[in-house]
Each structure stands twice: as C-alpha cells, then as structure tokens.
Design a protein around this motif. Structure first.
Motif, mmCIF file in Angstrom:
data_model
loop_
_atom_site.group_PDB
_atom_site.id
_atom_site.type_symbol
_atom_site.label_atom_id
_atom_site.label_comp_id
_atom_site.label_asym_id
_atom_site.label_seq_id
_atom_site.Cartn_x
_atom_site.Cartn_y
_atom_site.Cartn_z
ATOM 1 N N GLU A 154 54.388 44.165 32.431
ATOM 2 C CA GLU A 154 53.441 43.085 32.678
ATOM 3 C C GLU A 154 53.802 41.954 31.722
ATOM 4 O O GLU A 154 53.329 41.910 30.591
ATOM 5 C CB GLU A 154 52.006 43.554 32.452
ATOM 6 N N PRO B 261 33.992 41.852 27.474
ATOM 7 C CA PRO B 261 33.301 43.141 27.569
ATOM 8 C C PRO B 261 32.015 43.035 28.379
ATOM 9 O O PRO B 261 31.367 41.979 28.423
ATOM 10 C CB PRO B 261 33.002 43.479 26.100
ATOM 11 N N TRP C 27 39.474 45.827 38.546
ATOM 12 C CA TRP C 27 39.145 46.238 37.175
ATOM 13 C C TRP C 27 39.628 47.666 36.963
ATOM 14 O O TRP C 27 39.319 48.558 37.757
ATOM 15 C CB TRP C 27 37.649 46.148 36.941
ATOM 16 N N ARG C 28 40.416 47.861 35.922
ATOM 17 C CA ARG C 28 40.920 49.190 35.606
ATOM 18 C C ARG C 28 40.667 49.490 34.133
ATOM 19 O O ARG C 28 41.226 48.819 33.254
ATOM 20 C CB ARG C 28 42.409 49.298 35.916
ATOM 21 N N ARG C 29 39.756 50.425 33.889
ATOM 22 C CA ARG C 29 39.364 50.887 32.556
ATOM 23 C C ARG C 29 38.682 49.787 31.743
ATOM 24 O O ARG C 29 37.473 49.733 31.676
ATOM 25 C CB ARG C 29 40.573 51.462 31.802
ATOM 26 N N ASP C 30 39.441 48.885 31.142
ATOM 27 C CA ASP C 30 38.818 47.886 30.281
ATOM 28 C C ASP C 30 39.392 46.486 30.485
ATOM 29 O O ASP C 30 39.266 45.623 29.637
ATOM 30 C CB ASP C 30 38.978 48.283 28.812
ATOM 31 N N ARG C 31 40.028 46.254 31.643
ATOM 32 C CA ARG C 31 40.650 44.941 31.853
ATOM 33 C C ARG C 31 40.891 44.691 33.337
ATOM 34 O O ARG C 31 40.900 45.622 34.160
ATOM 35 C CB ARG C 31 41.979 44.849 31.097
ATOM 36 N N TRP C 32 41.082 43.402 33.651
ATOM 37 C CA TRP C 32 41.463 43.023 35.004
ATOM 38 C C TRP C 32 42.953 43.247 35.196
ATOM 39 O O TRP C 32 43.750 43.010 34.287
ATOM 40 C CB TRP C 32 41.142 41.552 35.284
ATOM 41 N N VAL C 33 43.325 43.692 36.387
ATOM 42 C CA VAL C 33 44.733 43.900 36.742
ATOM 43 C C VAL C 33 45.007 43.150 38.033
ATOM 44 O O VAL C 33 44.277 43.303 39.021
ATOM 45 C CB VAL C 33 45.048 45.403 36.926
ATOM 46 N N HIS D 5 31.884 47.242 37.526
ATOM 47 C CA HIS D 5 32.010 46.370 36.359
ATOM 48 C C HIS D 5 31.190 45.095 36.552
ATOM 49 O O HIS D 5 30.496 44.642 35.616
ATOM 50 C CB HIS D 5 33.483 46.010 36.132
ATOM 51 N N GLY E 26 37.664 38.612 31.496
ATOM 52 C CA GLY E 26 37.782 40.005 31.073
ATOM 53 C C GLY E 26 36.981 40.350 29.845
ATOM 54 O O GLY E 26 37.287 41.329 29.146
#
Length: 454
Positions: A410, A224, A377-383, A448, A222
């Motif tokens: 989470e 940047p 990938w959602r916004r700025d991280r892996w989910v 991403h 994750g």
C-alpha cells in the motif's frame, strides 16, 4: 476575488445572486457579466436554470465554459499547425511564450477571450479549473492546454474575476488550480493580491449543521469511533430547526442519517420522502463501471445489463437490485439534476443513480447513498479497493494503485487513491438539505458508521 467555503456554505447561491444583482444594476458600466462553468454538468444545469427562470433561450448565452477563455480553440491550433508544423506551440511548460507568439503573429483571439473583454466573470466550482503548468493538467480537455491555465485567462479576459471554490471538492487529477495559483496570477495581471472571503462556519445544507460536515470529514479521515461519536452528538441530538428566512443564516439543527443493510427498505424509505413532495436522488461513488454510457435507451435494457446489478438477501432469499447510472443524452446533465420534463427522472426520481461529478454543486432534500465496495472498513482503518474504482478522471492513479496491490503493498498511489475516493464520498454526503439514507451492504463499514453516529 476568491470566495472559499465548505459544501453547503452558499457559494453557488452567491454566484447566482451576485450575477442577478449586477445585471440589474443601472449604475453598472457597460459590459458583459458572465457565469463561467468548469464542467459539462455545471454548464448544462446553469444554462437550463437560467433559461427556465427567464423563459428566454438566449439567456443561456451568459453562461460561458471556462475552456472558452483560452485565446484560440483546438481547431484553430490544428489549422495553424498545418502551416507551421505539428510541434508548433506544443510545449505546455512554455505557455507564456506561446501566448506571446500568438500576439506577435497577430493571430486574433476568439470572441470572449480578448483582454478585458468581460466586465465581470463569476466562476462557480472554481476548484475544477485546470492548470497545465503541472503534468496532470495536460491532456485532451477541450481547450489548448499549451496556452496555459484556465484561471489565468479568466483573469486576463475580465475586469473583475470572482472565483468560488472548495479545494477539497477538486478530486479529479486535472482539477489542480490552487488558491496560491490564483494569488500568483492576480499579482501578475492585476498588480495586487486578490480580495479573499471565507464562508467557513456557514451552512445552508445538511440541516444547517456545520457540525455534521465536520463529522463527515472526521469519519472519512478514519478517526476513531469514539471521536466521531462525540462529533455526531452535536448534530443528531439537536432539535429540528425551523426553516431559515431568506437572507438569514441557517441555524444548526438535526440532520437525519439512516442506515440500511439491503436496498428494498432503503429505497422504500426514500420513496416515502418523494410522496411527501421532497426532492430525492440516489447517488453512489465510482464503484461500478458506466456500461450504459452510450446506450440509446438504457431504461429499456434488461436488468442484467444495467450498471448496478447488486445481489442481496431478504427473508433468506437471494434477490437483485438493478439501476442505471444517470442518463445524459447529448451531454445534457439537467435530465438528472433538474428533472428535465423529457427525462425518466421527472416521472421517477429514483430510477437512476447519480455520481459525484454530476451532482457536485447541487443539492436535494434527501439523498440515498449506495456505499458499496470501493471503500471498506477493516479492523481500525479504511481500505480502498482499486479494482472497484472506475472514475476516469483519476484513472492513472487507480492503475498505479492496482499495480501496488498486485505487489502486495500500500504505497503512495494507494494513499492518493484513498484520498480521492474519500473526496468523492464527501461530495455525496453533503448534497442533502435534510437527510441522508445510507445503504451499506458490507457489515464492517456499516457497523463502523453506526457506531460513529453514536
């Protein structure tokens, strides 16, 4: 001995060549030199390869399952419990006392598990060894877990033990033997620390690019986009390398990574590689259940009954892409990995999808990875989506993460599940010698990854 290295650093080749060198050495003392395996897939594939190389079916006898080093098997334990009670030798925490009890009673250890019975045992994929000292190592795993760790008995049964491993590839809950465990048992049984060898920085897959492996690990961690892109420039802008001569270290070169948003063009690109004579496989993580596991003839099923039934759009029209998971009749994983002559894969290498468990330890010229909806990938991280993770090897973690998801949190188990799914993708990303083709239907993770390649 402990030989540690990342994917593609040559561990399995070392295992094979070490075995071949030892068994052909006339100066070697009498005794068996055994290749020990830690999974059904690995056992079947090693047996197949050795039989094919030697043209002798008896040659597969040099391959021994790690479960075979435990002093008695589960059937023998069952017979003994009929005489002594159901709870006899039932506490895994007291495994040393249990082994001592067997010795005191004079219960014979089975063939291949006696003390120092093997001259050398070479354990490839040793990160998959089970240690029942911890609760995640207790269950129905094909050996008597209350008699202790598999690696302990490998060391006990061998004059020399060689463990080849990458701790990050042990992603199932029961694959819990650590390097520190091996050091502890070496001191206990041998009276000294093990000799340790590092293959860090070596890379014979992935176009010989250790930088590519670091990029994969950064991507899945994750990091940047800019950080990933900087790492990517070191391998995708390199000039293609010439094939390394046998015995020489591979030079860093260009690893091919291509992205697709739908499966038709993805598969067409891989079929072009097949026509060139390259070895190619389709792979995916555990984002789809194995519905066809017990089917007698899964290739004859209707497309709607297959494990993968993926809707996509092309030219504005909805279509479906269908495939089955790797077909393993009677547990013979060589049908998928080694293209057994009787397999459908021998006729069409892209007719099935392999999972991380099946291909761990093996490689192909090119792989196509179907990156679906278990990790997005959602916004700025892996989910991670627990509802889309179907690996039975860490089902307890998945179920706990699902409970956390229902509560809208989470927590610790979600984080653990994220780590295990990431480990599965790391295995898939590092199976290729030359290139990886990624089909990522979801736009966010696809973009991403695209940005991370720079």
């Amino acid at each position: 001995m402990i030989v540690k290295g990342p994917p593609g650093s040559g561990k399995s080749v070392i295992a094979a060549r070490l075995w071949a060198t030892l068994v052909t050495d006339p100066k070697l003392p009498e005794g068996d030199v055994v290749l020990a395996t830690t999974s059904a897939s690995q056992n079947r594939n090693w047996s197949w390869l050795i039989e094919k190389a030697t043209k002798d079916k008896g040659a597969r006898g040099v391959v021994q399952k790690a479960t075979g080093y435990t002093p008695i098997d589960t059937q023998t334990l069952g017979k003994l419990r009929k005489k002594r009670g159901k709870a006899w030798l039932g506490d895994a925490a007291k495994w040393r006392a249990n082994v001592k009890t067997l010795r005191a009673l004079g219960v014979p250890f089975r063939d291949g598990s006696e003390d120092s019975t093997h001259l050398v045992s070479i354990v490839d994929e040793a990160h998959a060894l089970i240690n029942p000292e911890h609760k995640e190592g207790r269950g129905q795993y094909g050996f008597v877990v209350t008699l202790g760790p598999q690696a302990y008995h490998v060391i006990r049964s061998s004059m020399l033990s060689v463990f080849l491993l990458d701790p990050l590839q042990g992603f199932r809950s029961r694959e819990n033997t650590t390097i520190e465990d091996l050091r502890t048992w070496s001191r206990e049984l041998c009276g000294e620390d093990p000799l340790e060898v590092s293959l860090e920085g070596m890379q014979f897959r992935c176009a010989g690019s250790a930088e590519y492996v670091r990029w994969v690990e950064s991507l899945l961690a994750g990091a940047p986009t800019a950080e990933n892109a900087n790492l990517a420039r070191s391998w995708h802008s390199a000039t293609p390398r010439a094939r390394a001569n046998e015995g020489k270290r591979a030079k860093s070169g260009r690893m091919e990574v291509t992205l697709f948003d739908e499966p038709e063009s993805w598969e067409a690109s891989l079929r072009a590689r097949v026509r060139e004579g390259s070895s190619v496989r389709l792979l995916s993580s555990y984002s789809r259940p194995w519905k066809t596991k017990d089917a007698n003839s899964p290739h004859d099923l209707e497309a709607s009954e297959m494990d993968f039934r993926e809707r996509y759009k092309r030219d504005g029209k909805s279509r479906f892409w269908s495939r089955i998971w790797n077909y393993v009749p009677k547990g013979d994983y060589s049908w998928f990995v080694a293209s057994h002559p009787a397999s459908q894969v021998a006729q069409d290498p892209l007719c099935e999808v392999g999972c991380p468990y099946v291909v761990r330890g093996f490689d192909f010229d090119y792989v196509g990875i179907a990156w679906l909806d278990d990790l997005v990938w959602r916004r700025d991280r892996w989910v991670v989506n627990p509802a889309k993770v179907h690996e039975t090897g860490f089902s307890a973690v998945t179920n706990a993460a699902q409970r956390e998801a229902r509560r809208g949190v989470e927590g610790e188990k979600t984080a653990e599940l994220m780590e295990r799914v990431g480990q599965a993708y790391r295995i898939l990303f590092t199976r290729a010698l030359k290139g990886v083709a990624l089909w990522i239907p979801d736009a966010d993770p696809r973009e991403h990854v695209r940005s991370s390649i720079a």
